[in-house]
Write a protein that holds these residues in place. Structure first.
Motif, PDB file in Angstrom:
ATOM      1  N   GLY A 173       0.843  -1.190   0.000  1.00  0.00           N
ATOM      2  CA  GLY A 173       0.000   0.000   0.000  1.00  0.00           C
ATOM      3  C   GLY A 173       0.875   1.235   0.000  1.00  0.00           C
ATOM      4  O   GLY A 173       1.987   1.229  -0.536  1.00  0.00           O
ATOM      5  N   LEU A 174       0.357   2.281   0.632  1.00  0.00           N
ATOM      6  CA  LEU A 174       1.117   3.517   0.704  1.00  0.00           C
ATOM      7  C   LEU A 174       2.457   3.317   1.387  1.00  0.00           C
ATOM      8  O   LEU A 174       3.403   4.060   1.155  1.00  0.00           O
ATOM      9  CB  LEU A 174       0.316   4.563   1.476  1.00  0.00           C
ATOM     10  N   GLY A 175       2.512   2.318   2.268  1.00  0.00           N
ATOM     11  CA  GLY A 175       3.762   2.022   2.956  1.00  0.00           C
ATOM     12  C   GLY A 175       4.906   1.789   1.979  1.00  0.00           C
ATOM     13  O   GLY A 175       6.032   2.219   2.223  1.00  0.00           O
ATOM     14  N   ASN A 176       4.625   1.100   0.867  1.00  0.00           N
ATOM     15  CA  ASN A 176       5.687   0.805  -0.106  1.00  0.00           C
ATOM     16  C   ASN A 176       5.999   2.001  -0.991  1.00  0.00           C
ATOM     17  O   ASN A 176       7.149   2.296  -1.278  1.00  0.00           O
ATOM     18  CB  ASN A 176       5.269  -0.328  -1.053  1.00  0.00           C
ATOM     19  N   ILE A 177       4.918   2.631  -1.489  1.00  0.00           N
ATOM     20  CA  ILE A 177       5.092   3.585  -2.576  1.00  0.00           C
ATOM     21  C   ILE A 177       5.356   4.983  -2.043  1.00  0.00           C
ATOM     22  O   ILE A 177       6.030   5.784  -2.664  1.00  0.00           O
ATOM     23  CB  ILE A 177       3.829   3.569  -3.465  1.00  0.00           C
ATOM     24  N   TRP A 178       4.823   5.258  -0.864  1.00  0.00           N
ATOM     25  CA  TRP A 178       4.953   6.597  -0.293  1.00  0.00           C
ATOM     26  C   TRP A 178       5.894   6.627   0.921  1.00  0.00           C
ATOM     27  O   TRP A 178       6.853   7.382   0.961  1.00  0.00           O
ATOM     28  CB  TRP A 178       3.549   7.106   0.094  1.00  0.00           C
ATOM     29  N   LYS A 179       5.631   5.727   1.916  1.00  0.00           N
ATOM     30  CA  LYS A 179       6.358   5.847   3.169  1.00  0.00           C
ATOM     31  C   LYS A 179       7.806   5.348   3.077  1.00  0.00           C
ATOM     32  O   LYS A 179       8.728   5.996   3.567  1.00  0.00           O
ATOM     33  CB  LYS A 179       5.615   5.071   4.253  1.00  0.00           C
ATOM     34  N   LEU A 228      11.365  -1.869  -2.706  1.00  0.00           N
ATOM     35  CA  LEU A 228      12.651  -1.590  -3.349  1.00  0.00           C
ATOM     36  C   LEU A 228      12.450  -1.080  -4.773  1.00  0.00           C
ATOM     37  O   LEU A 228      13.149  -0.165  -5.226  1.00  0.00           O
ATOM     38  CB  LEU A 228      13.546  -2.834  -3.339  1.00  0.00           C
ATOM     39  N   LEU A 229      11.473  -1.665  -5.476  1.00  0.00           N
ATOM     40  CA  LEU A 229      11.202  -1.192  -6.842  1.00  0.00           C
ATOM     41  C   LEU A 229      10.737   0.264  -6.818  1.00  0.00           C
ATOM     42  O   LEU A 229      11.104   1.059  -7.689  1.00  0.00           O
ATOM     43  CB  LEU A 229      10.140  -2.065  -7.520  1.00  0.00           C
ATOM     44  N   ALA A 230       9.935   0.614  -5.815  1.00  0.00           N
ATOM     45  CA  ALA A 230       9.488   2.009  -5.710  1.00  0.00           C
ATOM     46  C   ALA A 230      10.688   2.912  -5.444  1.00  0.00           C
ATOM     47  O   ALA A 230      10.826   3.985  -6.035  1.00  0.00           O
ATOM     48  CB  ALA A 230       8.444   2.150  -4.605  1.00  0.00           C
ATOM     49  N   GLY A 231      11.585   2.457  -4.561  1.00  0.00           N
ATOM     50  CA  GLY A 231      12.783   3.244  -4.265  1.00  0.00           C
ATOM     51  C   GLY A 231      13.646   3.424  -5.506  1.00  0.00           C
ATOM     52  O   GLY A 231      14.190   4.508  -5.758  1.00  0.00           O
ATOM     53  N   LEU A 232      13.727   2.365  -6.313  1.00  0.00           N
ATOM     54  CA  LEU A 232      14.549   2.432  -7.532  1.00  0.00           C
ATOM     55  C   LEU A 232      13.915   3.318  -8.594  1.00  0.00           C
ATOM     56  O   LEU A 232      14.595   3.797  -9.500  1.00  0.00           O
ATOM     57  CB  LEU A 232      14.751   1.030  -8.103  1.00  0.00           C
ATOM     58  N   ALA A 233      12.612   3.518  -8.506  1.00  0.00           N
ATOM     59  CA  ALA A 233      11.968   4.429  -9.458  1.00  0.00           C
ATOM     60  C   ALA A 233      12.185   5.872  -9.025  1.00  0.00           C
ATOM     61  O   ALA A 233      12.286   6.777  -9.855  1.00  0.00           O
ATOM     62  CB  ALA A 233      10.472   4.135  -9.545  1.00  0.00           C
TER      63      ALA A 233
END
Ligand code: PFF
Length: 454
Positions: A27-33, A265-270
């Motif tokens: 959820g937001l935890g991955n993509i935002w937080k 991690l994918l969100a961080g890499l983006a």
């Protein structure tokens, strides 16, 4: 098809159980937080601490919650109230969980509202005259009626889904759209990683400077592990109560943690390669996602359309998590209080809105100056839930599972689905008894200044 246990509904298959659990975790935890906490806590040192917290604390606590949930097949308040004979006060874990659900939803619905608003704003930006820039986010998050409107909408949507029952609609929708979110993240990664200067973003994520590990970093990483995996507050106990008898608890928990971590991690890499490529600030705080993704996408052909799609999928990801958060109080109201499901859903949403307004307005001029323990409501609710209630709940859950439920009963539940005892069950049990609660306590005591780790 659904399995019934004493007249209760449950997940129909191992795959269904896995998908629902991942649906709550992602959820937001991955993509935002995850990206913004990584950015404000110094990068790779935070990521490393977070990965250790997931492995050493997250997976064992999830296993305990699933064991207790499946053994009791009750809502969280009653499950903890009855799991240790003669010690009803452990229901406090469930009560604290209800409080956490309210506090988390208060700020979660604010941010989810931003995501839904960005679906519309990015669609409008496809036409002339309404570009998405940093000022778009500032005006939205710092506004009054606009964010409240979105927040009310998001809560109403969640309550409507819950009122209708969880399994058919939301489970199906998320199961199809999650792989799409994954694919889209990969597209973002390719775009971000091929930008000139991307390498410093990758190094920022993966080359730790151990000197940056501090008490704050340890506590934030631990808090994020709990928040990310929906632990320490009865959500996973409730979901455990819907698990099929034959689900192998430890492998299932491990797979959920791996899938969830991969999405983060994918969100961080983006995000980080793009931040560095465009000379942005990694410590951009909660606005990081909303400022960076439109910027990255605007640099590629068809980028406007991808931005819309990205926020649509992020919006879908928030729904799975919000449904699981609302489900904790609703399960209790329905099963214990015999309240009709739709009434329970809207009652819970109403309570969440009351707190949610405080969180939203704390970013606008209306309540912008109000400070409690030095924090505005948004930050206070986030800090109290992630960094206090969930870890304390995690210690209590590990103590109940590891010390107060009999070892034989505990291992019998943990080992279901196997013909013979699996090799790891003693190791996992030792973690649950000693390592996991020990680590959480050390980090909590460190952050209170009682001991000095970092
Ligand atoms: N795990 C969700 C996320 O990372 O977005 C948030 C969450 C859901 C926290 C459910 C707690 C919970 F019980």
């Amino acid at each position: 098809m659904s399995t019934q246990h004493q007249g209760r509904d449950a997940f129909a298959s191992n795959l269904g159980a896995f998908a629902a659990t991942v649906g709550s975790a992602v959820g937001l935890g991955n993509i935002w937080k995850f990206p913004y906490l990584t950015g404000s806590n110094g990068g790779a040192a935070f990521v490393l601490t977070y990965l250790l917290a997931v492995a050493l604390v997250g997976v064992p606590v999830m296993a305990v919650e699933h064991v207790i949930g499946r053994r009791m097949r009750l809502d969280a308040v009653r499950a903890y109230g009855r799991v240790v004979p003669g010690q009803r006060f452990w229901s406090a874990i469930g009560w604290a969980g209800l409080l956490s659900a309210l506090l988390i939803m208060a700020f979660y619905t604010d941010v989810a509202g931003w995501v839904f608003a960005y679906v519309l704003k990015s669609a409008l930006a496809l036409g002339p005259g309404r570009p998405l820039g940093p000022e778009t986010f500032g005006a939205l998050a710092g506004g009054t009626w606009e964010p409240i409107g979105w927040q009310v909408g998001v809560l109403a949507l969640t309550a409507t889904i819950i009122a209708a029952g969880v399994s058919k609609g939301i489970e199906k929708v998320t199961k199809t759209l999650m792989p799409l979110l994954f694919a889209l993240l990969l597209v973002c990664d390719v775009r971000a990683l091929t930008l000139p200067g991307a390498a410093s973003g990758v190094a920022y994520l993966f080359r730790p400077d151990l000197g940056k590990i501090s008490g704050t970093v340890l506590l934030s990483a631990l808090g994020l592990a709990f928040f990310k995996l929906s632990l320490g507050m009865g959500t996973m106990t409730t979901y455990g109560s819907y698990l099929p008898e034959e689900t192998r608890i430890v492998p299932n928990a491990t797979r959920v943690a791996l899938a969830d971590t991969l999405v983060s991690l994918l969100a961080g890499l983006a995000i980080f390669p793009a931040v560095f490529a465009f000379g942005g600030k990694p410590a951009g705080g909660p606005g990081l996602l909303f400022n960076t993704i439109p910027l990255v996408f605007s640099r590629m052909p068809g980028g406007g359309l991808f931005t819309v799609l990205f926020f649509v999928l992020a919006a879908v990801a928030t729904i799975g998590a919000m449904v699981s958060l609302v489900e904790v109080p609703v399960a209790w109201l329905v099963e214990k209080g015999h309240v009709a499901r739709p009434a329970a859903a809207f009652l819970t949403a109403g309570a969440m809105l009351a707190l949610g307004l405080l969180a939203t307005l704390s970013q606008s001029p209306v309540l912008g100056d109000v400070r409690i323990f030095g924090k505005g409501f948004f930050d206070l609710f986030d800090f109290l839930s992630s960094n206090v209630l969930l870890p304390v709940g995690g210690v209590a859950i590990a103590v109940v599972g590891g010390w107060l439920v009999s070892r034989k009963e505990f291992l019998a539940e943990l080992d279901k689905g196997y013909a013979a005892e699996p090799w790891y069950d003693r190791i996992v049990y030792a973690f649950i008894r000693y390592v996991t609660p020990g680590l959480i306590l050390l980090i909590l005591l460190n952050s209170l200044g009682v001991i000095r780790l970092a």
